[in-house]
Scaffold this active site. Structure first.
Site, PDB file in Angstrom:
ATOM      1  N   VAL A   1       5.385   3.341   9.664  1.00 63.12           N
ATOM      2  CA  VAL A   1       6.399   3.493   8.624  1.00 63.12           C
ATOM      3  C   VAL A   1       6.003   2.695   7.378  1.00 63.12           C
ATOM      4  O   VAL A   1       6.144   3.166   6.251  1.00 63.12           O
ATOM      5  CB  VAL A   1       7.787   3.066   9.122  1.00 63.12           C
ATOM      6  N   ASP A   2       5.500   1.495   7.580  1.00 64.37           N
ATOM      7  CA  ASP A   2       5.007   0.708   6.444  1.00 64.37           C
ATOM      8  C   ASP A   2       3.905   1.456   5.709  1.00 64.37           C
ATOM      9  O   ASP A   2       3.889   1.517   4.468  1.00 64.37           O
ATOM     10  CB  ASP A   2       4.459  -0.637   6.933  1.00 64.37           C
ATOM     11  N   ILE A   3       2.963   2.006   6.466  1.00 59.58           N
ATOM     12  CA  ILE A   3       1.827   2.680   5.840  1.00 59.58           C
ATOM     13  C   ILE A   3       2.286   3.934   5.099  1.00 59.58           C
ATOM     14  O   ILE A   3       1.879   4.181   3.952  1.00 59.58           O
ATOM     15  CB  ILE A   3       0.765   3.001   6.901  1.00 59.58           C
TER      16      ILE A   3
ATOM     17  N   GLY B   1       3.946   2.963   1.954  1.00 58.61           N
ATOM     18  CA  GLY B   1       2.951   2.615   0.947  1.00 58.61           C
ATOM     19  C   GLY B   1       2.354   3.844   0.292  1.00 58.61           C
ATOM     20  O   GLY B   1       2.131   3.873  -0.931  1.00 58.61           O
TER      21      GLY B   1
END
Length: 395
Positions: A180-182, A185
Site C-alpha cells: 500500500v505504501d508503494i 508512492g
C-alpha cells in the site's frame, strides 16, 4: 550528457519511511533534484530499521539499514531541525525555490511550523504540494495515523489474501512487502506529474491529497468490481483466482509451479502437453466459465497430473506450447534469473563512504530521456552545505 525527463525540477522532500520516499525516489530517478530533509542526529526512521546493515553503524555515517537504501537513491540529504524557528525559516526559503514539496505528516501537523500548504503557497504560488497520509485531508478518520499493515486490513486486501477458510492455516494475511505504501508512492508521483503539467498552461500550483486507504480501495480492481456487481463479498482463496481457472500454484515432482491459463486455447494446449486432450472437450472444462463453475472437480485432476514431472520439465514443455507458467522463485533465484540479469534490474552505485552498493534498478525504460542512477542513498546531512549553496546561494 543525455537529458533526463525531469531535469531542472526541484523537489523538497519532507517525507520519511516509505510511501513519500518512494515517490520522491521515482522523481529523482527521472532526473529531478530531490533534497531530502532529515532530523539532525537521527534522520529518517528507516535508517535504524536493521539489521541487515549496509555497513555497521559508525560515528561517521550513523545507521545505514538496508531498508533505507530501497527508497532513497538519487537524493541529497540535508539535516535541518524543523522544530526550531531557524530551521522553519530555512525550510520556507527552500520551499520558495522548489517546484514540489512532498510530506507525510499527520493532517495539520506542519501548520505549527508554517510549512503547511497554505503557508507555502503564499510564498510560492506555483508550488505543487503533495501530502501523503493514512486517510486523507478530509473525513472522520483524517486525524488518525495510518500504516501500511493497518490499511491492508481496513481496505479489504487482507480479506482476500491467505488460505481459504476451509483449509489448514486459514486466516487473513498481509502482502509480503508494504504494497500500500508503494502503490501510494506511485499514485502520488502520477498526481504530482499531472499537477506539473497543469502548471505548464495555467501557471498555478495545487495541493495533491493522497491517502493510503483511498489507494488501497482503488486498487482492489476486479475484486471490488466483482463485489459491486454481485453484492457478494469475495473470500480468501489462497493462490486461486476468482474469475479464471486454472490460474494458481500446482505441485510438481520437486516443488511447485504457477500455471496461468488465461483462455480456452491455452487450456487446450495444456491438456495436450499433459496427455489429457479429453479435458479440453469435456463440457465441464471446455470454457472458462465452465471451469470456474467446476473448479472443485478440475483442480484435483490437475494436481494429480502436475506431480508427475519436475518444475523445470513442465516449464520447458508448457513454454514451448505457449502456455503461461513458471517457477516460484526465492529472491536468490530472482536475481540469478537470466531475464532479470538481462534487464539490468540489479545495479551497483558507488557510495562515498560505504563503497559499492547493490540496488534494484528503476523499471521505467525511456528511449530518449533514460533513467540515470546519479546518487547512492545519502548519509545523514551529507549535502547540507552543497544544497544551501546551490538553492539559496549561501557560501
Amino acid at each position: 550528457m543525455t537529458p533526463t525527463s525531469l531535469q531542472g525540477l526541484k523537489v523538497l522532500d519532507l517525507s520519511r519511511v516509505l510511501a513519500g520516499p518512494w515517490a520522491s525516489q521515482l522523481l529523482g530517478d527521472l532526473g529531478a533534484d530531490v533534497v531530502k530533509v532529515e532530523r539532525p542526529g537521527a534522520g529518517d526512521d528507516t535508517r535504524h530499521w536493521g539489521p541487515p546493515w549496509v555497513a555497521e553503524p559508525s560515528a561517521e555515517t550513523g545507521p545505514q539499514a538496508a531498508y533505507f537504501q530501497c527508497a532513497n537513491r538519487n537524493k541529497r540529504s540535508i539535516a535541518v531541525d524543523m522544530a526550531t524557528p531557524d530551521g522553519q525559516a530555512l525550510l520556507r526559503e527552500l520551499a520558495a525555490q522548489a517546484d514540489v514539496v512532498l510530506e507525510n505528516f499527520k493532517v495539520g501537523g506542519l501548520k505549527q511550523y508554517g510549512l503547511d500548504y497554505d503557508s507555502l503557497k503564499a510564498l510560492n504560488p506555483r508550488l505543487i504540494y503533495c501530502s501523503i497520509t493514512g486517510f486523507g485531508q478530509t473525513g472522520p478518520y483524517a486525524p488518525r495515523a495510518g500504516y501500511d499493515f493497518l490499511i491492508q486490513g481496513m481496505g479489504g486486501l487482507m480479506s482476500l489474501t491467505g488460505r481459504a477458510d476451509t483449509e489448514d492455516g486459514a486466516g487473513p494475511q498481509k502482502v509480503g512487502v508494504a504494497l500500500v505504501d508503494i502503490m501510494t508512492g506511485l499514485y502520488a508521483t502520477i498526481g504530482i506529474l499531472a499537477a506539473l503539467n497543469h502548471r505548464q498552461t495555467s501557471g498555478q500550483g495545487q495541493h495533491v491529497d493522497m491517502a493510503l486507504l483511498d489507494v488501497q480501495v482503488a486498487t482492489l480492481a476486479n475484486q471490488a468490481a466483482n463485489y459491486l456487481v454481485s453484492g457478494v463479498a469475495p473470500k480468501r482463496m489462497g493462490n486461486a483466482h476468482p474469475n479464471i481457472v486454472p490460474y494458481q500454484d500446482f505441485p510438481t515432482a520437486d516443488g511447485d509451479m504457477i500455471l496461468a491459463v488465461g483462455n480456452d486455447g491455452q487450456f487446450a494446449k495444456f491438456c495436450a502437453v499433459a496427455g489429457r486432450p479429453e479435458w479440453a472437450i469435456d463440457e465441464r472444462f471446455a470454457s472458462n466459465p465452465a471451469r470456474v463453475a467446476n473448479r472443485a472437480a478440475l483442480i484435483p485432476l490437475l494436481r494429480q497430473t502436475t506431480v508427475m514431472k519436475t518444475t523445470a520439465e513442465w516449464v520447458a514443455a508448457l513454454e514451448a506450447a505457449g502456455v503461461p507458467c513458471g517457477p516460484i522463485n526465492r529472491l536468490n533465484d530472482v536475481f540469478a534469473d537470466p531475464q532479470v540479469q538481462a534487464r539490468g534490474l540489479l545495479q551497483h552505485l558507488q557510495h562515498p563512504t560505504l563503497g559499492e552498493m547493490p540496488l534494484v534498478a528503476c523499471p521505467i525504460r525511456l528511449s530518449t530521456t533514460p533513467v540515470r542512477n546519479r546518487l547512492a542513498p545519502p548519509t545523514l546531512g551529507e549535502h547540507t552545505q552543497e544544497v544551501l549553496a546551490e538553492w539559496l546561494g549561501r557560501a
